[in-house]
Design an enzyme around this catalytic site. Sequence first.
Site, PDB file in Angstrom:
ATOM      1  N   LYS A   1       0.800  -1.235   0.000  1.00 43.37           N
ATOM      2  CA  LYS A   1       0.000   0.000   0.000  1.00 43.37           C
ATOM      3  C   LYS A   1       0.834   1.286   0.000  1.00 43.37           C
ATOM      4  O   LYS A   1       0.409   2.299  -0.547  1.00 43.37           O
ATOM      5  CB  LYS A   1      -0.955   0.015   1.217  1.00 43.37           C
ATOM      6  CG  LYS A   1      -2.090  -0.971   1.093  1.00 43.37           C
ATOM      7  CD  LYS A   1      -2.961  -0.952   2.321  1.00 43.37           C
ATOM      8  CE  LYS A   1      -4.340  -0.518   1.948  1.00 43.37           C
ATOM      9  NZ  LYS A   1      -5.285  -0.517   3.052  1.00 43.37           N
TER      10      LYS A   1
ATOM     11  N   ASP B   1      -4.480  13.395  -4.340  1.00 43.33           N
ATOM     12  CA  ASP B   1      -4.153  14.165  -3.139  1.00 43.33           C
ATOM     13  C   ASP B   1      -4.408  13.354  -1.868  1.00 43.33           C
ATOM     14  O   ASP B   1      -3.601  13.337  -0.940  1.00 43.33           O
ATOM     15  CB  ASP B   1      -4.994  15.446  -3.069  1.00 43.33           C
ATOM     16  CG  ASP B   1      -4.508  16.459  -4.098  1.00 43.33           C
ATOM     17  OD1 ASP B   1      -3.406  16.241  -4.656  1.00 43.33           O
ATOM     18  OD2 ASP B   1      -5.236  17.431  -4.369  1.00 43.33           O
TER      19      ASP B   1
ATOM     20  N   ASN C   1      -4.926   2.209  -2.046  1.00 40.46           N
ATOM     21  CA  ASN C   1      -5.572   0.885  -2.071  1.00 40.46           C
ATOM     22  C   ASN C   1      -6.197   0.582  -3.431  1.00 40.46           C
ATOM     23  O   ASN C   1      -6.715  -0.508  -3.649  1.00 40.46           O
ATOM     24  CB  ASN C   1      -6.634   0.769  -0.967  1.00 40.46           C
ATOM     25  CG  ASN C   1      -7.823   1.688  -1.195  1.00 40.46           C
ATOM     26  OD1 ASN C   1      -7.788   2.572  -2.047  1.00 40.46           O
ATOM     27  ND2 ASN C   1      -8.881   1.486  -0.444  1.00 40.46           N
TER      28      ASN C   1
ATOM     29  N   ASP D   1     -10.318   4.501   1.190  1.00 42.64           N
ATOM     30  CA  ASP D   1     -10.752   4.094   2.541  1.00 42.64           C
ATOM     31  C   ASP D   1     -11.553   5.195   3.248  1.00 42.64           C
ATOM     32  O   ASP D   1     -12.567   4.932   3.880  1.00 42.64           O
ATOM     33  CB  ASP D   1      -9.532   3.733   3.405  1.00 42.64           C
ATOM     34  CG  ASP D   1      -9.062   2.303   3.158  1.00 42.64           C
ATOM     35  OD1 ASP D   1      -9.843   1.501   2.617  1.00 42.64           O
ATOM     36  OD2 ASP D   1      -7.909   2.003   3.498  1.00 42.64           O
TER      37      ASP D   1
ATOM     38  N   GLY E   1      -2.811   2.414  10.368  1.00 41.14           N
ATOM     39  CA  GLY E   1      -3.049   2.720   8.956  1.00 41.14           C
ATOM     40  C   GLY E   1      -4.462   3.214   8.696  1.00 41.14           C
ATOM     41  O   GLY E   1      -4.674   4.194   7.969  1.00 41.14           O
TER      42      GLY E   1
ATOM     43  N   TYR F   1     -15.306  -5.346  11.662  1.00 42.75           N
ATOM     44  CA  TYR F   1     -16.569  -5.916  11.167  1.00 42.75           C
ATOM     45  C   TYR F   1     -16.630  -7.427  11.431  1.00 42.75           C
ATOM     46  O   TYR F   1     -17.530  -8.108  10.954  1.00 42.75           O
ATOM     47  CB  TYR F   1     -16.771  -5.621   9.678  1.00 42.75           C
ATOM     48  CG  TYR F   1     -15.602  -6.023   8.807  1.00 42.75           C
ATOM     49  CD1 TYR F   1     -15.456  -7.331   8.384  1.00 42.75           C
ATOM     50  CD2 TYR F   1     -14.640  -5.084   8.439  1.00 42.75           C
ATOM     51  CE1 TYR F   1     -14.374  -7.700   7.617  1.00 42.75           C
ATOM     52  CE2 TYR F   1     -13.557  -5.447   7.658  1.00 42.75           C
ATOM     53  CZ  TYR F   1     -13.437  -6.762   7.253  1.00 42.75           C
ATOM     54  OH  TYR F   1     -12.357  -7.131   6.497  1.00 42.75           O
TER      55      TYR F   1
END
Length: 281
Positions: free
Chosen positions: A73, A85, A94, A110, A138, A226
């Site tokens: 990543k 940006d 990602n 994300d 992250g 989750y």
Amino acid sequence: MITTKSETTLLAGVIGNPINHSKSPLLHNFWLKNHAIKGYYVPVNVEPKNLSKAIEAFILLGFRGVNVTIPHKTTILSLVDTVTDRASVIGAANTLYFNSAGKVTADNTDGYGFIKNLTYFSDWKPDTGPAVVFGAGGAAKAVLHSLLAEGVSSVRLLNRTKIKAKMLAENFGNKVEVYDWYASDEALKGAALVVNTTSLGMRNQPELKPNLSNVMSNALITDLVYNPLETKFLESAKAQKLKTVDGLGMLIFQAEQGFTNWYGCKPEISDSLKNLLVQND
Ligand code: NAP
């Protein structure tokens, strides 16, 4: 067979090392089938030393782009033609888009997925009041960037390792204030949004158990975890009649922009998709 650019079958995928844990193939192939799109989304294990060559190969094979996961990543940013940006501020990508001339753009969706999950499943508005963010890893970077980009006036940041929170906050100016991990009562006073970006609450991990009694009465409590879908953190918020949003929607919405760009169709979130992702955990 899918071998050349001239064929109309649309191709995308996800690269990582390892890659078997990724839910992205399940998600994108569900949408491809649902929207009757002639295309495939494939997981490919790419070792770090082969990253640059793998991207060239995907372009040659006519892929529209790929998702990028651990450990690529950050390193991918130095190998592409353009970095958006938001990917640049977050320091990680990602999603990659390949244009018809073979140029590569790296993006980070994300934060988009995080915000869309909140606005889709709740009436949360950025101007309701301060946000409290637990965690400085992250995922927290994308969350902080997106909250400030949406216009949240202040973010209170707490992390077990305080120095990491301080270093993260430095990227975002004086709108992010770092609190001690054990000063969560103080940080949560009058909060309009509370976000868990730590891995606390995941299956086989300890729980995040802050005292939520002093947040705003209409505060929204959300978890990036989750698995399980309803963490103890969300369970206790619900018990106090606070609004909650689980982390699965973020996973789904972070995939939406890549899918739309690669396959030319905006996908829908649905209960059957959520069930599929939960069942395959
Ligand atoms: P990461 O970079 O490894 O960061 C982990 C964070 O959790 C750090 O802030 C770490 O604090 C904290 N932490 C870990 N164990 C702890 C403990 N015992 N007590 C207190 N804090 C602890 O991971 P990440 O990529 O940010 O991911 C974090 C979580 O978000 C994971 O559960 C991941 O599955 C989830 N996530 C979900 C989505 C989604 O789409 N829903 C997207 C991304 C991530 P220290 O700095 O002190 O170690």
